[in-house]
Write a protein that holds these residues in place. Structure first.
Motif, mmCIF file in Angstrom:
data_model
loop_
_atom_site.group_PDB
_atom_site.id
_atom_site.type_symbol
_atom_site.label_atom_id
_atom_site.label_comp_id
_atom_site.label_asym_id
_atom_site.label_seq_id
_atom_site.Cartn_x
_atom_site.Cartn_y
_atom_site.Cartn_z
ATOM 1 N N UNK A 34 -4.453 6.799 3.587
ATOM 2 C CA UNK A 34 -4.554 5.855 3.833
ATOM 3 C C UNK A 34 -5.713 4.646 3.734
ATOM 4 N N UNK A 35 -6.088 5.113 2.422
ATOM 5 C CA UNK A 35 -6.320 3.937 1.184
ATOM 6 C C UNK A 35 -6.125 3.259 -0.075
ATOM 7 N N UNK A 36 -4.608 2.674 1.194
ATOM 8 C CA UNK A 36 -4.422 1.178 0.398
ATOM 9 C C UNK A 36 -4.865 -0.013 -0.328
ATOM 10 N N UNK A 37 -4.471 -0.584 -1.324
ATOM 11 C CA UNK A 37 -5.417 -1.700 -0.980
ATOM 12 C C UNK A 37 -4.205 -3.242 -0.760
ATOM 13 N N UNK A 38 -4.652 -3.316 -1.058
ATOM 14 C CA UNK A 38 -3.805 -5.736 -1.132
ATOM 15 C C UNK A 38 -2.081 -4.891 -1.850
ATOM 16 N N UNK A 39 -2.001 -4.882 -2.592
ATOM 17 C CA UNK A 39 -1.368 -4.914 -3.453
ATOM 18 C C UNK A 39 -0.510 -3.556 -3.661
ATOM 19 N N UNK A 40 -0.769 -2.665 -2.895
ATOM 20 C CA UNK A 40 -0.485 -1.814 -2.667
ATOM 21 C C UNK A 40 -0.889 -0.345 -3.440
ATOM 22 N N UNK A 41 -1.805 -0.970 -4.157
ATOM 23 C CA UNK A 41 -2.926 0.377 -4.846
ATOM 24 C C UNK A 41 -3.686 1.483 -4.490
ATOM 25 N N UNK A 42 -3.521 2.636 -3.992
ATOM 26 C CA UNK A 42 -4.208 3.579 -3.124
ATOM 27 C C UNK A 42 -5.473 4.657 -4.096
ATOM 28 N N UNK A 43 -5.887 5.070 -3.299
ATOM 29 C CA UNK A 43 -6.765 5.877 -4.199
ATOM 30 C C UNK A 43 -6.384 7.419 -4.493
#
Length: 90
Positions: A31-40
């Motif tokens: 669920x924690x995905x940033x704009x460029x697809x990077x996740x926590x």
């Protein structure tokens, strides 16, 4: 910790957070995905806060929860740390 105390009063919200913020096959939060697809990395901060809120809701003292269950990798048996109160977290 303060956020977890507040969230403990909203069981529907911490439950939804625990369900939504699960690890993918690579150990990142779904669920924690940033704009460029990077996740926590999992467990992410929202999951950790919701986990402590659940702990407080069930009678635990704030700030005394020291371990969030880790995701079990496929193909191996769960360790004692991964098994909590008879409940397996996958």
């Amino acid at each position: 910790m303060r956020m977890a105390v507040t969230l403990a009063q909203m069981p529907d919200l911490w439950h939804r957070t625990l369900v939504a913020h699960q690890a993918d096959d690579h150990g990142y939060c779904r669920d924690c995905r940033g704009g460029p697809g990077v996740a926590a990395r999992w467990p992410c901060l929202p999951y950790q806060v919701a986990w402590e809120a659940k702990y407080i809701y069930e009678g635990g003292l704030p700030g005394t929860q020291f371990a969030v269950p880790q995701q079990r990798r496929p193909g191996r048996a769960p360790t004692d740390r991964e098994t909590l109160a008879g409940q397996r977290w996958t």
